[in-house]
Design an enzyme around this catalytic site. Structure first.
Site, short mmCIF file in Angstrom:
data_model
loop_
_atom_site.label_atom_id
_atom_site.label_comp_id
_atom_site.label_asym_id
_atom_site.label_seq_id
_atom_site.Cartn_x
_atom_site.Cartn_y
_atom_site.Cartn_z
N CYS A 247 38.75 1.46 9.77
CA CYS A 247 38.57 1.67 8.33
C CYS A 247 39.82 2.33 7.80
CB CYS A 247 37.29 2.46 8.03
SG CYS A 247 37.21 4.07 8.82
N ARG A 252 34.26 5.70 8.81
CA ARG A 252 33.28 4.67 8.47
C ARG A 252 33.14 3.67 9.62
NH1 ARG A 252 35.85 2.76 2.88
NH2 ARG A 252 37.71 3.60 3.89
#
Lengths: 297, 147
Positions: A247, A252
């Site tokens: 990410c 994430r």
């Protein structure tokens, strides 16, 4: 004695149901010997406004990161941190947090780098616990310090570095950022301009699957069937694939790493925590722009 | 560490309060400030369209600035951030406590990097801290455009 698994039927469908617990289960198990509950949030003060009774706080930014080098803490510091929180090597750890367990999943991934065996996520995280009106307290637990052994991180199995990604080009990758970051229109995540890069776009060949697609409205993980529909049927990934997820700084993509590894049973998934803040600032690495996956020539 | 001379007295006092504390106590003070952030007055409550969003904060924060007529051009600040974002509320509360009721000139004279003197970098992490700089920049822009 290990704490028993949650046998909830929704969880049973996942590849590794022992990695998740429901809020009902946790409410019943609170206070069990051998169980530690850890809150890990984006907001550094949220725990202090009220937390699950008995839960301790572990902050990713200030406690799991090395304060100087861009890396995680070493074995000695990790041992000290967990020991202070009353967590032993055999303790069952349940982690929960804000924002769909985004930082909780990151903490779980870091615990896994150190090979902590029994570490689980609370399905639905903090939001579900609060939405159900379950008990919160401001009382800070004062666990007795325990001895946690000094175990060095193993970065070879679930972590990828830039050179690993260069060697991996052409094989499956998942970019879990927002569509605007993937296409290259945005040099940072919406609302997070400080974590930018000098080039926009994605690593050639990476599929775009924003991480939050794995979460249902109540912040729990979607069912196994729904997750298979996204990652396997729609994106064409297979549990036997060697996959790298990334990410912006690796947080994430820890969530997606959790989904692929523990919920769908993929055998080889690595999280590239250097992610776009490294790749998009690196000289002469290949980049694809636009909505197509692209390829390396 | 002593606050820079250009800070309005209440903001200087806050900076000194933070700087005197250890890292953990700074977080505690920030938490207390987050709890003291005043609720929106009725004219803004439910009217986020009349407020400016500070995108640089990790959690949505809405801000309104009013400059009173008169020689001093007194600045009034209004903030809206959800209870599940106590850090953002704490930052907003620092701005409110330090700058609300000051003259436009005093607000505009605050150094853009004043927040570094709070010593929150170690407690909060530099990545989380940048929202504060953005908040001040947007407050100043609104004060300037209020003519």
């Amino acid at each position: 004695m290990p704490v028993p698994n949650d046998t909830n039927p929704k969880l049973a469908a996942y590849a590794h149901p022992e990695r998740l617990v429901t809020t009902e289960w946790l409410a019943e198990q609170l206070g069990q010997p051998g169980l530690a509950v850890v809150e890990s949030d984006e907001d550094v003060l949220l725990y202090d406004t009220g937390h699950i009774p008995g839960a301790v706080k572990v902050d990713w930014h200030t406690e799991l990161n090395d304060p100087v080098t861009r890396d995680y803490v070493n074995g000695a510091r990790f041992a000290e941190l967990l020991g202070e929180r009353g967590i032993g090597r055999d303790t069952t750890v349940v982690i929960y947090g804000d924002r769909n367990n985004w930082w909780a999943a990151y903490a779980l991934w870091v615990f896994s780098l150190f090979g902590h065996q029994d570490v689980r996520l609370l399905d639905g995280g903090r939001a579900k616990w609060v939405a159900e009106g379950r008990e919160l307290t401001k009382d800070q637990p004062t666990p007795a310090t325990v001895d946690y052994p000094v175990i060095e991180r193993d970065d070879s199995v679930i972590r990828a570095f830039k050179d690993d990604v260069l060697a991996h080009l052409g094989q499956p990758m998942v970019d879990v950022r927002s569509p605007g970051e993937y296409s290259g229109e945005l040099l940072h995540m919406p609302d997070y301009p400080q974590e930018g890069a000098v080039r926009g776009g994605h690593i050639p060949g990476a599929a775009s699957v924003p991480w939050a697609r794995a979460a249902a409205e109540d912040a729990t993980f979607k069912s196994r069937e729904d997750l298979e529909a996204i990652y396997q049927q729609e994106q064409g990934l297979s549990p036997s694939d060697d996959v790298i997820a990334y990410c912006r700084i690796g947080e994430r993509s820890s969530h997606t790493w959790f989904v692929l590894t523990h919920l769908l049973g993929f055998g080889r998934v690595r999280n590239y925590d250097g992610s776009w803040t490294e790749w998009g600032n690196s000289v002469r690495v290949p980049i694809a722009v636009g909505t197509e996956r692209g390829s390396v020539k | 560490m002593t606050a820079p001379a250009a800070l309005p007295p209440k903001l200087a006092e806050l900076v000194d309060d933070f700087a005197e504390l250890g890292v953990k106590d700074r977080l505690q003070l920030l938490l207390e400030l987050s709890e003291e952030l005043p609720a929106l007055p009725a004219r803004y409550s439910g009217h986020r369209d009349e407020m400016e969003q500070v995108h640089e904060c990790q959690t949505p924060l809405f801000l309104a600035v009013e400059v009173a007529p008169g020689a001093d051009r007194t600045v009034h600040l209004f903030f809206d951030a959800p209870p599940e974002a106590p850090t953002t509320r704490g930052f907003a509360s620092i701005m409110y406590t330090g700058l609300d009721g000051q003259s436009a000139d005093e607000v505009l004279a605050v150094p853009n990097d004043f927040y570094l003197a709070l010593g929150l970098g170690a407690a909060v992490s530099p990545l989380r801290l940048r929202g504060m700089a953005a908040m001040l920049a947007r407050i100043k822009n609104q004060v300037r455009s209020a003519g």
